[in-house]
Design a protein around this motif. Structure first.
Motif, PDB file in Angstrom:
ATOM      1  N   LYS A 283     -15.739  -6.755  -4.555  1.00 27.01           N
ATOM      2  CA  LYS A 283     -16.562  -7.829  -5.123  1.00 27.01           C
ATOM      3  C   LYS A 283     -16.179  -8.093  -6.566  1.00 27.01           C
ATOM      4  O   LYS A 283     -16.014  -7.160  -7.360  1.00 27.01           O
ATOM      5  N   GLY A 284     -16.049  -9.360  -6.902  1.00 27.20           N
ATOM      6  CA  GLY A 284     -15.761  -9.720  -8.289  1.00 27.20           C
ATOM      7  C   GLY A 284     -14.281  -9.810  -8.599  1.00 27.20           C
ATOM      8  O   GLY A 284     -13.906 -10.105  -9.729  1.00 27.20           O
ATOM      9  N   TRP A 285     -13.459  -9.546  -7.617  1.00 23.61           N
ATOM     10  CA  TRP A 285     -12.019  -9.618  -7.856  1.00 23.61           C
ATOM     11  C   TRP A 285     -11.373 -10.577  -6.869  1.00 23.61           C
ATOM     12  O   TRP A 285     -11.815 -10.680  -5.736  1.00 23.61           O
ATOM     13  N   PRO A 286     -10.328 -11.266  -7.334  1.00 23.29           N
ATOM     14  CA  PRO A 286      -9.649 -12.200  -6.427  1.00 23.29           C
ATOM     15  C   PRO A 286      -8.849 -11.441  -5.368  1.00 23.29           C
ATOM     16  O   PRO A 286      -8.405 -10.324  -5.616  1.00 23.29           O
ATOM     17  N   ALA A 287      -8.705 -12.078  -4.219  1.00 28.79           N
ATOM     18  CA  ALA A 287      -7.956 -11.438  -3.130  1.00 28.79           C
ATOM     19  C   ALA A 287      -6.468 -11.720  -3.301  1.00 28.79           C
ATOM     20  O   ALA A 287      -5.891 -12.553  -2.609  1.00 28.79           O
ATOM     21  N   VAL A 288      -5.875 -11.035  -4.247  1.00 32.18           N
ATOM     22  CA  VAL A 288      -4.478 -11.335  -4.540  1.00 32.18           C
ATOM     23  C   VAL A 288      -3.545 -10.167  -4.260  1.00 32.18           C
ATOM     24  O   VAL A 288      -2.343 -10.287  -4.419  1.00 32.18           O
ATOM     25  N   MET A 289      -4.097  -9.031  -3.854  1.00 30.17           N
ATOM     26  CA  MET A 289      -3.226  -7.874  -3.663  1.00 30.17           C
ATOM     27  C   MET A 289      -2.353  -8.050  -2.416  1.00 30.17           C
ATOM     28  O   MET A 289      -2.848  -8.398  -1.352  1.00 30.17           O
ATOM     29  N   PRO A 290      -1.048  -7.841  -2.550  1.00 23.87           N
ATOM     30  CA  PRO A 290      -0.200  -7.914  -1.360  1.00 23.87           C
ATOM     31  C   PRO A 290      -0.371  -6.668  -0.515  1.00 23.87           C
ATOM     32  O   PRO A 290      -0.825  -5.636  -0.983  1.00 23.87           O
ATOM     33  N   SER A 291       0.034  -6.798   0.744  1.00 27.87           N
ATOM     34  CA  SER A 291      -0.053  -5.662   1.658  1.00 27.87           C
ATOM     35  C   SER A 291       1.178  -4.774   1.511  1.00 27.87           C
ATOM     36  O   SER A 291       2.280  -5.276   1.299  1.00 27.87           O
ATOM     37  N   TYR A 292       0.977  -3.469   1.590  1.00 34.00           N
ATOM     38  CA  TYR A 292       2.102  -2.537   1.497  1.00 34.00           C
ATOM     39  C   TYR A 292       2.225  -1.773   2.812  1.00 34.00           C
ATOM     40  O   TYR A 292       1.415  -0.904   3.095  1.00 34.00           O
ATOM     41  N   PRO A 293       3.211  -2.155   3.624  1.00 35.28           N
ATOM     42  CA  PRO A 293       3.317  -1.472   4.918  1.00 35.28           C
ATOM     43  C   PRO A 293       3.655   0.008   4.754  1.00 35.28           C
ATOM     44  O   PRO A 293       4.397   0.379   3.849  1.00 35.28           O
ATOM     45  N   ILE A 294       3.079   0.802   5.631  1.00 35.66           N
ATOM     46  CA  ILE A 294       3.333   2.238   5.604  1.00 35.66           C
ATOM     47  C   ILE A 294       4.219   2.577   6.792  1.00 35.66           C
ATOM     48  O   ILE A 294       3.895   2.223   7.924  1.00 35.66           O
ATOM     49  N   GLY A 295       5.324   3.195   6.527  1.00 33.88           N
ATOM     50  CA  GLY A 295       6.228   3.499   7.623  1.00 33.88           C
ATOM     51  C   GLY A 295       7.519   4.045   7.095  1.00 33.88           C
ATOM     52  O   GLY A 295       7.586   4.525   5.967  1.00 33.88           O
ATOM     53  N   SER A 296       8.551   3.972   7.915  1.00 34.48           N
ATOM     54  CA  SER A 296       9.810   4.550   7.477  1.00 34.48           C
ATOM     55  C   SER A 296      10.891   3.495   7.282  1.00 34.48           C
ATOM     56  O   SER A 296      12.040   3.827   7.052  1.00 34.48           O
ATOM     57  N   ASP A 297      10.504   2.211   7.404  1.00 38.61           N
ATOM     58  CA  ASP A 297      11.493   1.158   7.174  1.00 38.61           C
ATOM     59  C   ASP A 297      11.763   0.991   5.679  1.00 38.61           C
ATOM     60  O   ASP A 297      10.989   1.431   4.837  1.00 38.61           O
ATOM     61  N   GLU A 298      12.847   0.309   5.407  1.00 40.04           N
ATOM     62  CA  GLU A 298      13.207  -0.011   4.031  1.00 40.04           C
ATOM     63  C   GLU A 298      12.056  -0.788   3.383  1.00 40.04           C
ATOM     64  O   GLU A 298      11.539  -1.744   3.946  1.00 40.04           O
ATOM     65  N   GLY A 299      11.657  -0.344   2.210  1.00 40.03           N
ATOM     66  CA  GLY A 299      10.600  -1.069   1.504  1.00 40.03           C
ATOM     67  C   GLY A 299       9.199  -0.600   1.860  1.00 40.03           C
ATOM     68  O   GLY A 299       8.230  -0.964   1.203  1.00 40.03           O
ATOM     69  N   ASP A 300       9.049   0.203   2.917  1.00 38.50           N
ATOM     70  CA  ASP A 300       7.729   0.745   3.249  1.00 38.50           C
ATOM     71  C   ASP A 300       7.399   1.916   2.337  1.00 38.50           C
ATOM     72  O   ASP A 300       8.289   2.566   1.787  1.00 38.50           O
ATOM     73  N   ILE A 301       6.122   2.184   2.233  1.00 36.22           N
ATOM     74  CA  ILE A 301       5.712   3.442   1.624  1.00 36.22           C
ATOM     75  C   ILE A 301       5.727   4.493   2.743  1.00 36.22           C
ATOM     76  O   ILE A 301       5.137   4.268   3.797  1.00 36.22           O
ATOM     77  N   SER A 302       6.384   5.602   2.506  1.00 32.25           N
ATOM     78  CA  SER A 302       6.407   6.625   3.560  1.00 32.25           C
ATOM     79  C   SER A 302       5.078   7.369   3.565  1.00 32.25           C
ATOM     80  O   SER A 302       4.357   7.389   2.568  1.00 32.25           O
ATOM     81  N   GLU A 303       4.769   7.992   4.711  1.00 33.49           N
ATOM     82  CA  GLU A 303       3.530   8.785   4.811  1.00 33.49           C
ATOM     83  C   GLU A 303       3.499   9.849   3.723  1.00 33.49           C
ATOM     84  O   GLU A 303       2.464  10.116   3.108  1.00 33.49           O
TER      85      GLU A 303
END
Lengths: 368, 576
Positions: A283-303
């Protein structure tokens, strides 16, 4: 031949569980004996052709019915109460204990000691008599983290952190199993837990084999690197920014979301925010955060990195907390963001309250 | 052809001699495949589920063979996984769930309530066809590639990771579910609407109460698992995101939905056996079941409470602590109606005139094994203990005590008890008693060691295991061999009895109940005229009194105790 009957007890939890177990074994023997004796006696005594008194056979008796309903029920309820207390304990780890992150994947256990940063596979080294908390996650299917000698297990779910804790109290080498069927390597997904004296542990720590990485950085330090790498710091600064709130002092509080819910900010909340930020807008903040996929692909955040990142966010106390941090988060707010500052203050108010009553695992003890 | 002797307690002593029975009135294949006779459908179901039991049993043999050594070399782990999956799925969905309801239930419900058939005979036949199609798909899936998910189909393994015939098998189980919904519907309507005049609810045999409770669970629970498995298929085939967390689904949701059916399904399997045991105990102790109302209502209580305990399968999944506490409490409570039954059965024998026949021996085996199975279930209902025992061999041992020791011993008791009614011939009593003893010993030999294995911490579904567990695994495999022999024996002596067994007559046990008033085997239409019921269930008072006085004349076949009647035995029997 050595025939095993009883599993070794190697945690404080084990003796509690075994006491209840043996009590129930006793009750089982008691009831099975009663039933067997009744059946045997009646079948033999009243066998066809036997010359015994069969006059006035009864077809029912209310007192008897109530007796054999209520007495076993009370016995059962006694066991229920007795057995529920230790279970509740598993859900409430003591404050400031060491956390070990566990990632289950087909078919191995990846262990990350958050304080020392040591990583192990299929092995777990613990110090005797030191309580330890496990944060469990799976990278693929459901696994089960099971150490019979400790009498504990908990499922490792994909996409959701489970926790449990234990105090090992006996030095030794014990089996570590996967208890939830996970495919053809299920029975080979396991290893050993080594419970060591503090001295042996120190030796192992400095010279130990089987480590995946050198213990150069703690989980918090690795997490800080992840925080930088994925650009989190661009929006989430030490104080509330234009687009996003500060994460300092956030862990362990209750978020207030536009969807009307107010979930606890914990590992699962952070995880869900990363995957689905637009579904969980504060609440009170714009919905601007991008999604960060979790996984083992390039660019993902690993577990693995995500667990470190969570440890880092956990360590961000309002005010001081992280080594070298001197800036107090709340006081340096901008006038424009007045409303959000107030929110931040309340959040901090809740934090201090929460950390005294709740598990207290809000980071303070993690950073020494 | 069988005849009937006039007895004071026989309501229909005027049965026409040499009337064709349901088996021999017509013998063409079409007359079987298109039959609407509940009795023929029951027989067809019996052969079908027996065949599935054989396949499931072969899979079990493979499992026990693999576990003889800690590091098995007979099978690959993939094969091992497919064997325990096939064993579980076939035994649960294709044998245990339909077992008693579709065979003895189909055969006896109309006979016991004085009806000429079930309410919907065509639906009954459809149920069998649906079951056959489901079984064919299941066997095809097992033969061509198999399935490796276990009978629980846990997500996301089943929809994302498994490389086996998940879609075919879940579809087969989905279909088999409809077969049991149809049976359940049929029983509920029949029991409500087609009871003979005078047959009030509290005059019903407890078998009917048990079937009624079972049917309620079938009708209310099965749709849930059917939809759940359909969702698995949709996710697997079309990526519909329901249970896979990588796209926002929830694997725990699957567990909740699955156990919402599959825990009540345990009662689908064991309530019918309890129903059989009530009949057998009453008959062979010559007494009305002790506490009839308590036994009847405990079935209903089990059916109702059974729907509210599913969460006890999930104490270690990360389910909320408070949910765990509630489910644990309810699971302790559901033990009470089961305890009531066990005590009442035992008390029924008190002051009875106990005829220790094979069905009674099976029934006593049921009571003992079910008691152990039920009490060990409380270990798993108790939260802290379950944290250790869940997913170990303790669970495997526990549910086999309930499902084999309970459900199958009940099934065997019932099959022996009503064998003369179904076939018109007596099975050889000596062999049946040997079988009961061999099965009981073999069973305990097989599954008791698994309690110890579970306490020691051996997880279930393990192909390879740590060497310390070998002793108990070997004992278990040895016991399984004995048990397998026990399961083989009836095949031979039942087959033998069809041709050489003594002619049974309508009521070889001197039992009460409408099914014993008609000839064995019964005629297609069951009753020449709808009977009028004027007495309570299990009104054994007269027989009890006569037997105490040494009069066994109500027994019709050649038995030491029936000597008084021996000379009166009809002589127009075929030679044997």
């Amino acid at each position: 031949m050595n025939i095993p009957f009883i599993p070794v007890q190697a945690s404080t939890f084990a003796s509690q569980v075994d006491a209840i177990f043996y009590a129930m074994v006793g009750l089982t023997i008691f009831f099975v004996t009663i039933i067997s004796l009744m059946l045997a006696t009646f079948v033999v005594r009243y066998r066809r052709g036997s010359n015994v008194d069969r006059s006035n056979p009864t077809e029912g008796n209310l007192i008897l019915e109530l007796t054999w309903s209520i007495i076993p029920m009370l016995m059962g309820l006694g066991i229920y109460v007795w057995s529920t207390r230790p279970y509740a304990e598993i859900y409430n780890p003591p404050a400031n204990i060491n956390t070990i992150d566990v990632i289950g994947k087909r078919w191995m256990w990846q262990i990350q000691h958050t304080r020392s940063g040591i990583r192990e596979n299929d092995q777990l080294h613990l110090v005797v008599n030191q309580p330890v908390k496990f944060d469990l996650i799976s990278q693929d299917v459901i696994h089960g983290f099971f150490i019979p000698a400790f009498r504990i297990k908990r499922d490792c779910l994909p996409g959701h952190y489970n926790t449990m804790w234990v105090t090992p109290n006996r030095v030794g080498k014990y089996y570590l199993y996967c208890s939830e069927y996970c495919g053809s390597g299920h029975s080979e997904m396991g290893g050993y837990v080594y419970v060591m004296s503090p001295e042996d542990y120190a030796v192992w720590k400095s010279t130990g084999q089987n480590r995946q990485t050198e213990a150069s950085e703690s989980a918090v330090e690795i997490g800080q690197g992840v925080f930088q790498k994925f650009g989190c710091a661009n929006c989430h600064g030490r104080v509330n920014g234009v687009h996003a709130p500060t994460l300092y002092g956030l862990y362990g509080t209750q978020a207030s979301l536009t969807n009307g819910t107010s979930p606890l900010v914990d590992a699962n909340f952070i995880r869900n925010e990363l995957i689905n930020p637009n579904g969980l807008v504060v609440k009170g903040w714009p919905a601007v955060m991008p999604s960060y996929p979790i996984g083992s692909d390039e660019g993902d955040i690993s577990e693995s990195n995500l667990l470190d990142l969570i440890q880092y966010i956990k360590s961000l106390r309002g005010g001081a907390g992280v080594p070298g941090e001197t800036v107090t988060a709340v006081s340096a707010s901008q006038p424009v963001k007045q409303t959000k500052v107030e929110r931040a203050v309340t959040v901090n108010g809740k934090l201090s309250k929460g950390s005294s009553t709740q598990n207290g695992g809000t980071g303070k003890g993690l950073v020494k | 052809m069988s005849s009937i002797l006039l007895r004071p307690d026989n309501l229909h002593g005027d049965t026409v001699l040499d009337e064709p029975n349901y088996l021999n009135w017509k013998s063409t294949v079409a007359s079987w495949l298109l039959t609407k006779d509940h009795k023929r459908i029951a027989v067809m179901y019996f052969f079908s589920i027996s065949f599935m039991f054989l396949i499931g049993g072969i899979a079990a043999s493979g499992i026990r063979l693999a576990l003889v050594r800690p590091h098995d070399t007979f099978f690959s782990s993939e094969t091992y996984d497919k064997m325990f999956s096939a064993h579980g799925i076939i035994m649960v969905f294709f044998f245990l769930v339909p077992s008693i309801p579709a065979t003895l239930g189909n055969f006896l419900v109309p006979l016991m309530i004085g009806a000429k058939d079930l309410a919907f005979p065509r639906l009954n036949l459809l149920s069998w066809y649906v079951y056959i199609v489901a079984s064919a798909i299941m066997l095809g899936a097992v033969a061509f590639g198999g399935i490796d998910t276990g009978w629980t189909f846990y997500e996301p393994y089943s929809s994302i990771y498994s490389n086996s015939n998940v879609v075919a098998v879940t579809f087969a189980v989905f279909l088999a579910g409809f077969a049991s919904i149809m049976t359940g519907m049929n029983f509920i309507v029949t029991i409500h609407k087609m009871r003979a005049p005078g047959l009030t609810w509290f005059r019903l045999p407890l078998f009917i109460w048990g079937m009624y409770a079972t049917s309620l669970i079938m009708v209310l629970g099965t749709p849930v698992v059917a939809i759940t498995l359909l969702l698995v298929t949709l996710q697997r085939m079309f990526g519909l995101c329901i249970f896979d967390p990588s796209c926002g689904g929830d694997p725990l949701l699957f567990e909740h939905l699955f156990w919402f059916y599959s825990h009540p399904a345990v009662y689908i399997m064991v309530l019918p056996s309890m129903a059989v045991v009530s009949e057998v105990i009453a008959c062979f102790s010559r007494k009305r079941i002790f506490g009839y109302e308590f036994v009847a209502f405990s079935s209903m209580a089990i059916a109702l409470l059974g729907f509210f305990v599913w969460g006890h399968h999930m104490f270690v999944t990360g389910e909320s602590m408070y949910a765990g506490m509630v489910f644990s409490l309810l699971s302790f409570l559901i033990a009470v109606p089961s305890a009531i039954k066990v005590f009442n059965w035992s008390a029924t024998l008190y002051k009875g005139n106990v005829w220790l026949s094979a069905p009674l021996i099976f029934a006593i085996g049921f009571i003992l094994l079910f008691t152990i199975g039920g009490l060990t279930g409380l270990f798993l209902a108790s939260l802290a203990v379950d944290v250790h025992l869940n997913m170990t061999y303790f669970v495997v041992a526990h549910f086999h005590y309930v499902m084999v020791g309970g459900a199958i011993f009940g099934f065997m008791a019932g099959m022996h008890f009503w064998w003369p009614k179904i076939t018109g011939r007596l099975y050889p009593e000596g062999w049946a008693i040997v079988t009961a003893v061999v099965m009981f010993l073999g069973f305990n030999f097989t599954f008791f060691p698994q309690f110890i294995l579970g306490f020691l911490g051996m997880p279930r579904r393990y192909h390879y295991y740590a060497p310390p567990y070998q002793f108990w695994n070997d004992m278990s495999s040895a016991g399984a061999t004995i048990m397998a022999i026990g399961f083989m024996l009836p095949l031979f002596y039942w087959a033998w009895s069809l041709k050489y067994g003594e002619i049974a007559g309508p009521n070889p046990w001197g039992a009460k109940g409408l099914e014993w008033t008609v000839p064995s085997p019964p005629p297609s239409h069951n009753f020449d005229e709808i009977p009028l019921v004027t007495e309570e269930a299990y009104d054994y008072k007269a027989i009890h009194a006569a037997e105490i006085a040494g009069d066994y004349s109500h027994l019709q076949f050649d038995h030491p105790f029936a000597e008084a009647k021996h000379s009166d035995k009809p002589t127009n029997f075929e030679e044997h």
